[in-house]
Design a protein around this motif. Structure first.
Motif, mmCIF file in Angstrom:
data_model
loop_
_atom_site.group_PDB
_atom_site.id
_atom_site.type_symbol
_atom_site.label_atom_id
_atom_site.label_comp_id
_atom_site.label_asym_id
_atom_site.label_seq_id
_atom_site.Cartn_x
_atom_site.Cartn_y
_atom_site.Cartn_z
ATOM 1 N N GLY A 186 22.878 -12.095 11.301
ATOM 2 C CA GLY A 186 22.591 -12.495 9.929
ATOM 3 C C GLY A 186 22.533 -13.999 9.777
ATOM 4 O O GLY A 186 22.737 -14.754 10.725
ATOM 5 N N ARG A 187 22.234 -14.412 8.555
ATOM 6 C CA ARG A 187 22.080 -15.831 8.257
ATOM 7 C C ARG A 187 23.059 -16.258 7.169
ATOM 8 O O ARG A 187 23.464 -15.447 6.339
ATOM 9 N N PHE A 188 23.390 -17.543 7.202
ATOM 10 C CA PHE A 188 24.429 -18.083 6.325
ATOM 11 C C PHE A 188 23.882 -19.268 5.537
ATOM 12 O O PHE A 188 23.018 -20.011 6.014
ATOM 13 N N ASP A 189 24.439 -19.445 4.353
ATOM 14 C CA ASP A 189 24.065 -20.592 3.528
ATOM 15 C C ASP A 189 24.692 -21.882 4.048
ATOM 16 O O ASP A 189 24.135 -22.967 3.877
ATOM 17 N N ARG A 238 19.106 -19.740 14.290
ATOM 18 C CA ARG A 238 19.091 -18.321 13.914
ATOM 19 C C ARG A 238 20.201 -17.963 12.928
ATOM 20 O O ARG A 238 20.178 -16.886 12.335
ATOM 21 N N LEU A 239 21.155 -18.856 12.744
ATOM 22 C CA LEU A 239 22.280 -18.569 11.863
ATOM 23 C C LEU A 239 22.071 -19.058 10.434
ATOM 24 O O LEU A 239 22.698 -18.542 9.506
ATOM 25 N N LEU A 240 21.213 -20.041 10.251
ATOM 26 C CA LEU A 240 21.058 -20.650 8.933
ATOM 27 C C LEU A 240 19.947 -19.980 8.141
ATOM 28 O O LEU A 240 18.873 -19.681 8.659
ATOM 29 N N SER A 241 20.215 -19.748 6.855
ATOM 30 C CA SER A 241 19.173 -19.277 5.953
ATOM 31 C C SER A 241 18.137 -20.386 5.765
ATOM 32 O O SER A 241 18.352 -21.535 6.174
ATOM 33 N N GLU A 242 17.034 -20.042 5.128
ATOM 34 C CA GLU A 242 15.939 -21.002 4.997
ATOM 35 C C GLU A 242 16.381 -22.271 4.289
ATOM 36 O O GLU A 242 15.931 -23.370 4.622
ATOM 37 N N GLN A 243 17.272 -22.134 3.314
ATOM 38 C CA GLN A 243 17.784 -23.295 2.594
ATOM 39 C C GLN A 243 19.206 -23.654 3.025
ATOM 40 O O GLN A 243 19.892 -24.407 2.341
ATOM 41 N N GLY A 244 19.630 -23.119 4.166
ATOM 42 C CA GLY A 244 20.993 -23.335 4.610
ATOM 43 C C GLY A 244 21.221 -24.703 5.226
ATOM 44 O O GLY A 244 20.278 -25.392 5.631
ATOM 45 N N ILE A 245 22.483 -25.093 5.298
ATOM 46 C CA ILE A 245 22.851 -26.362 5.930
ATOM 47 C C ILE A 245 24.009 -26.126 6.893
ATOM 48 O O ILE A 245 24.828 -25.231 6.704
ATOM 49 N N ALA A 246 24.043 -26.936 7.938
ATOM 50 C CA ALA A 246 25.171 -26.965 8.868
ATOM 51 C C ALA A 246 25.840 -28.324 8.746
ATOM 52 O O ALA A 246 25.160 -29.354 8.639
ATOM 53 N N LEU A 285 22.922 -30.976 8.880
ATOM 54 C CA LEU A 285 21.672 -30.502 9.463
ATOM 55 C C LEU A 285 21.079 -29.381 8.616
ATOM 56 O O LEU A 285 21.794 -28.690 7.895
ATOM 57 N N ARG A 286 19.779 -29.199 8.755
ATOM 58 C CA ARG A 286 19.134 -28.010 8.214
ATOM 59 C C ARG A 286 17.987 -27.631 9.153
ATOM 60 O O ARG A 286 17.476 -28.483 9.891
ATOM 61 N N PRO A 287 17.582 -26.391 9.132
ATOM 62 C CA PRO A 287 16.477 -25.989 9.982
ATOM 63 C C PRO A 287 15.160 -26.493 9.435
ATOM 64 O O PRO A 287 14.967 -26.534 8.222
ATOM 65 N N HIS A 288 14.234 -26.884 10.332
ATOM 66 C CA HIS A 288 12.877 -27.145 9.887
ATOM 67 C C HIS A 288 12.308 -25.854 9.338
ATOM 68 O O HIS A 288 12.683 -24.754 9.742
#
Length: 294
Positions: A186-189, A238-246, A285-288
């Protein structure tokens, strides 16, 4: 510090004076404050409560002396008292985990600045959770969120579970024992992590409080200090949602090398937040877009 050094009446003021002198001789910073904290722990009170304890019983004196000697050997104060403060919480700690540090609160500060709308944060992941400090602080702030904490150490996972229960948060999180994110789907915010980042060759030069007592598995970042970051960057997309941040903690001098690893993994570097000492501490960080949609 030996019992026959103490006044026969076991006066708390004299006991504290002798303990502070012993800790000062051992090179402990703030020796009087630490002596007071240890005595308060033995007496089951707080610092203000010491004002009402003029007399200390013989058994309490012996327990206090033993703790003072352990602290003089540089065993961390939090391991002796069994707790440490982090954010707005008091957490149980043990030798299975790092002692939570104020520098790590920079990650929570960054999260609150970046996500002031608390409804945007519903799923939180903390990789290498230790005491659970990051996950539990985030859950306290984001009342509608649910979270997962992962730690390789069964003892650390059990301790984080106890902390969640003590804070009334066990119904909003799962603490699991695992190797980073291998068992996570799954993905996380929000993904939070304070990974091991000390280069292996530098471990011997750490302060004795850290080097001799805190778990090396939570400190040792491999030959260049970047081994855990490489693993993290592989799984973050693979862990971050489209608008998610690390938000990842950095060690001193890693504000260039770790962002480079993130970019190689297809992550976008948003910012690096400094701690109170001016050290770049929280990498955001955030995913492209094209990575997040995969």
């Amino acid at each position: 510090m030996k019992e026959n050094d103490l006044p026969g009446i076991h006066n708390s003021r004299d006991i504290l004076h002798l303990a502070a002198r012993r800790l000062s001789q051992a090179g402990i910073d703030s020796p009087r404050r630490e002596a007071r904290l240890l005595l308060a722990h033995v007496l089951h009170t707080d610092l203000s409560g010491l004002l009402t304890h003029d007399h200390v019983e013989a058994g309490q004196v012996r327990r206090f002396e033993a703790l003072v000697e352990r602290r003089a050997s540089h065993e961390p104060l939090s391991y002796l008292t069994g707790n440490a403060g982090f954010w707005s919480m008091t957490l149980e700690v043990s030798a299975a985990t790092l002692v939570p540090r104020a520098d790590t609160e920079t990650l929570i500060e960054a999260l609150l600045e970046l996500r002031p709308d608390h409804d945007r944060v519903r799923r939180i992941l903390d990789l290498g959770t230790g005491t659970g400090c990051l996950l539990l602080a985030a859950l306290q702030e984001y009342q509608h969120a649910w979270g997962v904490g992962v730690d390789l150490s069964p003892d650390a996972a059990q301790l984080a579970t106890r902390n969640a229960r003590q804070l009334g948060l066990s119904g909003r999180c799962d603490i699991i024992c695992g190797d980073w994110a291998q068992a996570i789907m799954g993905r996380f915010d929000v993904v939070l992590s304070n990974p091991p980042y000390i280069p292996h060759a530098d471990l011997g030069g750490l302060m004795p409080d850290v080097r001799d007592y805190e778990p090396h598995r939570a400190l040792d970042g491999g030959a260049d200090g970047l081994a855990s970051y490489r693993l993290l960057m592989q799984c973050l997309p693979r862990l971050l949602s489209e608008q998610g941040i690390a938000i990842i903690e950095l060690g001193i001098g890693q504000e260039h090398s770790v962002p480079a690893l993130a970019r190689e993994a297809g992550m976008e570097v948003l910012s690096i937040r400094a701690d109170l000492g001016g050290i770049g501490r929280a990498l955001v960080l955030r995913p492209h877009g094209e990575v997040a949609k995969k």
